[in-house]
Design a protein around this motif. Structure first.
Motif, PDB file in Angstrom:
ATOM      1  N   VAL A 340       0.847  -1.195   0.000  1.00  0.00           N
ATOM      2  CA  VAL A 340       0.000   0.000   0.000  1.00  0.00           C
ATOM      3  C   VAL A 340       0.880   1.242   0.000  1.00  0.00           C
ATOM      4  CG1 VAL A 340      -1.705   1.313   1.322  1.00  0.00           C
ATOM      5  CG2 VAL A 340      -1.873  -1.195   1.183  1.00  0.00           C
ATOM      6  N   GLN A 341       0.627   2.149  -0.943  1.00  0.00           N
ATOM      7  CA  GLN A 341       1.412   3.376  -1.049  1.00  0.00           C
ATOM      8  C   GLN A 341       0.807   4.512  -0.221  1.00  0.00           C
ATOM      9  OE1 GLN A 341       4.422   3.287  -3.152  1.00  0.00           O
ATOM     10  NE2 GLN A 341       3.818   1.166  -2.741  1.00  0.00           N
ATOM     11  N   ASN A 342      -0.507   4.581  -0.186  1.00  0.00           N
ATOM     12  CA  ASN A 342      -1.200   5.647   0.543  1.00  0.00           C
ATOM     13  C   ASN A 342      -1.485   5.153   1.965  1.00  0.00           C
ATOM     14  OD1 ASN A 342      -1.329   7.295  -1.834  1.00  0.00           O
ATOM     15  ND2 ASN A 342      -3.004   5.988  -2.534  1.00  0.00           N
ATOM     16  N   LYS A 343      -0.514   5.311   2.835  1.00  0.00           N
ATOM     17  CA  LYS A 343      -0.596   4.718   4.168  1.00  0.00           C
ATOM     18  C   LYS A 343      -1.395   5.572   5.161  1.00  0.00           C
ATOM     19  CE  LYS A 343       3.789   2.313   3.522  1.00  0.00           C
ATOM     20  NZ  LYS A 343       5.155   2.043   4.049  1.00  0.00           N
ATOM     21  N   MET A 344      -1.360   6.885   4.977  1.00  0.00           N
ATOM     22  CA  MET A 344      -2.062   7.767   5.904  1.00  0.00           C
ATOM     23  C   MET A 344      -3.061   8.645   5.165  1.00  0.00           C
ATOM     24  SD  MET A 344      -0.837   7.019   8.863  1.00  0.00           S
ATOM     25  CE  MET A 344       0.507   5.936   9.395  1.00  0.00           C
ATOM     26  N   ASP A 345      -4.185   8.910   5.806  1.00  0.00           N
ATOM     27  CA  ASP A 345      -5.164   9.799   5.197  1.00  0.00           C
ATOM     28  C   ASP A 345      -4.815  11.248   5.537  1.00  0.00           C
ATOM     29  OD1 ASP A 345      -6.035  10.281   7.797  1.00  0.00           O
ATOM     30  OD2 ASP A 345      -7.725   8.893   7.658  1.00  0.00           O
ATOM     31  N   ASP A 346      -5.656  12.172   5.089  1.00  0.00           N
ATOM     32  CA  ASP A 346      -5.326  13.589   5.280  1.00  0.00           C
ATOM     33  C   ASP A 346      -5.415  14.034   6.741  1.00  0.00           C
ATOM     34  OD1 ASP A 346      -8.046  13.435   5.532  1.00  0.00           O
ATOM     35  OD2 ASP A 346      -8.516  14.787   3.882  1.00  0.00           O
ATOM     36  N   LYS A 347      -5.893  13.138   7.624  1.00  0.00           N
ATOM     37  CA  LYS A 347      -5.951  13.449   9.043  1.00  0.00           C
ATOM     38  C   LYS A 347      -4.820  12.778   9.820  1.00  0.00           C
ATOM     39  CE  LYS A 347     -10.976  14.030   9.016  1.00  0.00           C
ATOM     40  NZ  LYS A 347     -12.276  13.563   9.590  1.00  0.00           N
ATOM     41  N   GLY A 348      -3.940  12.103   9.059  1.00  0.00           N
ATOM     42  CA  GLY A 348      -2.813  11.468   9.702  1.00  0.00           C
ATOM     43  C   GLY A 348      -3.104  10.110  10.293  1.00  0.00           C
ATOM     44  N   SER A 349      -4.257   9.545   9.967  1.00  0.00           N
ATOM     45  CA  SER A 349      -4.628   8.210  10.449  1.00  0.00           C
ATOM     46  C   SER A 349      -4.360   7.186   9.362  1.00  0.00           C
ATOM     47  CB  SER A 349      -6.107   8.179  10.843  1.00  0.00           C
ATOM     48  OG  SER A 349      -6.366   9.101  11.881  1.00  0.00           O
ATOM     49  N   PRO A 350      -4.072   5.941   9.748  1.00  0.00           N
ATOM     50  CA  PRO A 350      -3.846   4.908   8.734  1.00  0.00           C
ATOM     51  C   PRO A 350      -5.067   4.720   7.832  1.00  0.00           C
ATOM     52  CG  PRO A 350      -3.118   4.162  10.893  1.00  0.00           C
ATOM     53  CD  PRO A 350      -3.882   5.428  11.112  1.00  0.00           C
ATOM     54  N   THR A 351      -4.832   4.582   6.546  1.00  0.00           N
ATOM     55  CA  THR A 351      -5.931   4.303   5.630  1.00  0.00           C
ATOM     56  C   THR A 351      -6.472   2.903   5.874  1.00  0.00           C
ATOM     57  OG1 THR A 351      -4.427   3.437   3.950  1.00  0.00           O
ATOM     58  CG2 THR A 351      -4.919   5.799   3.865  1.00  0.00           C
TER      59      THR A 351
END
Length: 515
Positions: A340-351
């Motif tokens: 997985v490349q997008n590990k964190m969302d825009d709130k800094g939480s794991p996707t």
């Protein structure tokens, strides 16, 4: 390269008809915009028809039921090395195998539409309708031979999907209609036996290969996007192998390996070579379908978008496959399976994806964003030299005797090209090589290219997704009969589509058992 030359009203009408008409594979206008009623009368017509024939192999952005997407994931997620990521994915129906005759996925109308386009070319030449053929004899003969190969390829795909493997009963059961002539809208063909379809497929291929008309590339990439002599022979090795004609599969593969300009990618080339912009891309790629824009039936329904994390992230590798591949730390093929490349969302939480898979490699990257930044623009691999090596090794080990040495040589050649630090544990010798080892290398090499399910069925293997919660891996809950099955499971072949059954009383009496 395949050039888009036909964006016309005629084509739009024809493609709308793909979903609304029954028996539409008999009479739809081709994608090149030349109406069916208008004959192919000159070389330019024949060349234009050829472009339409190749373009049809993908399907289109709405009906991606052939090589645009479904032919790939059909052969992947129905087996044990790839899976639909979750319920409701585009690949879920093929993966779950819960369908009935009314809602089964189909790979029927588009392939038969391609066959019709190929037949128009073949008949125009056979009936001497091309008025300037003498002036362009070499070019016309080449187009004619390519049409024979395409017709063979499509019938071969159809009989693999709708018929039992040849090796299960020597082709005695029903396959598909073999269409080698223009048919009227009221034609109602029945199904030929699998053996009958194979016989005609091999005749088309051997006629083309032995004609001397196909372009015989001396450099890789000379006929990119089109079938040349070597690609036709590569397809022939595949057909022979599926039929159990191992001696012919081996000898044909050896001719390619020894005389063609194609070479295996080296270990340090492998990961980047999948990008069509790579300088090494064509080194091993014997036949691929070209995508030059997102209107080339490579939009969000295309396989590149389906397999990419930033696309639909529709299908992933199974946990059992990743574990098998990671067992050899020197194998470079792990480099085309991405975590997985997008590990964190825009709130800094794991996707959600990262929560589920962590840093495990799950996404096939054989259709990379690459230098163009868009997986939809990558080409679609149909025939690669690595498969030819594997075909040769499999055929040789099945023949046995003195041919085992060939199996050792060809399998080791591939293993060496996929290892960053070769050691004695990687390679095989005459005492250690087995069919199982060859098939394991086949799984590692061809994952994501639509082969595994067909390979398992023709070799009478049992597909095991999971058997209990202890080995469920990343699979979601499946019906018990789809967790573990072999080629006797009736859903191992698709039902003839209900639209065809309703329109054709001959085929209605020939539906596959269980449906």
């Amino acid at each position: 390269m395949i050039t888009k030359i036909y964006k016309s009203f005629i084509f739009s009408v024809a493609m709308l008809g793909l979903s609304s008409c029954v028996n539409n594979w008999l009479d739809q206008a081709p994608s090149n915009g030349i109406p069916t009623s208008q004959a192919i009368t000159n070389y330019n017509d024949a060349r234009t028809a050829m472009y339409g024939m190749y373009d049809g192999l993908q399907g289109n952005s709405t009906y991606s039921e052939y090589y645009a997407a479904r032919m790939f994931y059909y052969g992947d997620v129905r087996a044990d090395d790839m899976q639909a990521r979750d319920q409701g994915m585009r690949t879920s129906s093929c993966y779950e195998m819960r369908y009935t005759v009314d809602d089964a996925p189909a790979i029927w109308n588009v392939p038969y539409n391609v066959i019709r386009r190929a037949n128009r070319i073949i008949e125009a030449v056979d009936n001497k309708k091309i008025q300037d053929a003498e002036k362009y004899q070499k070019e016309v003969n080449d187009i004619y031979a390519q049409a024979k190969v395409v017709r063979a390829l499509v019938h071969f795909d159809l009989v693999r999907i709708y018929g039992n493997p040849y090796t299960s009963d020597k082709g005695a059961s029903l396959g598909v209609p073999f269409v080698d002539t223009a048919l009227g809208t009221d034609s109602q063909l029945g199904r030929e036996t699998v053996a009958g379809v194979y016989e005609k497929v091999i005749k088309d291929l051997t006629d083309a290969v032995n004609s001397g008309a196909l372009y015989k590339s001396e450099k890789v990439g000379e006929k990119q996007g089109f079938i040349d002599q070597w690609a036709a022979e590569a397809l022939l090795t595949r057909v022979y192998l599926y039929k159990g004609e191992n001696e012919l599969a081996l000898s044909t593969a050896q001719n390619i390996i020894e005389h063609s300009p194609y070479k295996l990618w080296e270990a340090d080339e492998y990961a980047e070579a999948w990008d069509k912009m790579s300088a090494k891309h064509t080194k091993e790629m014997m036949f691929e379908l070209i995508n030059n824009g997102t209107d080339d039936w490579a939009d969000r329904e295309g396989i590149g978008y389906l397999y990419n994390e930033d696309g639909y992230a529709d299908a992933i590798c199974t946990k059992s496959f990743v574990d098998m591949l990671e067992a050899d730390k020197n194998d470079v093929r792990i480099n085309v399976i991405l975590p997985v490349q997008n590990k964190m969302d825009d709130k800094g939480s794991p996707t959600d994806l990262y929560k589920k898979y962590g840093d495990e490699p799950v996404f096939i990257n054989k259709f990379p964003k690459g230098q163009q930044g868009d997986p939809r623009l990558q080409n679609l691999p149909i025939l690669r030299l690595s498969e030819v090596y594997l075909n040769a090794a499999e055929a040789a080990v099945k023949i046995g005797g003195g041919n085992v040495d060939y199996a050792v040589k060809y399998l080791n050649d591939l293993i060496k090209a996929r290892s960053v630090d070769l050691n004695s544990a990687n390679v095989v010798d005459a005492g250690s090589i087995t069919l199982e080892r060859v098939l394991t290398e086949r799984r590692k090499e061809l994952v994501g290219e639509g082969h595994r399910f067909f390979d398992a069925m023709r070799n009478n293997e049992t597909i095991v997704r999971y058997e209990s919660q202890d080995n469920i891996g990343w699979h979601y809950a499946l019906n018990e009969d789809s967790r573990k099955f072999d080629r006797t499971y009736f859903r191992a072949i698709l039902p003839i589509p209900v639209s065809e059954v309703n329109a054709n009383p001959v085929i209605a009496k020939q539906q596959n058992p269980g449906y």
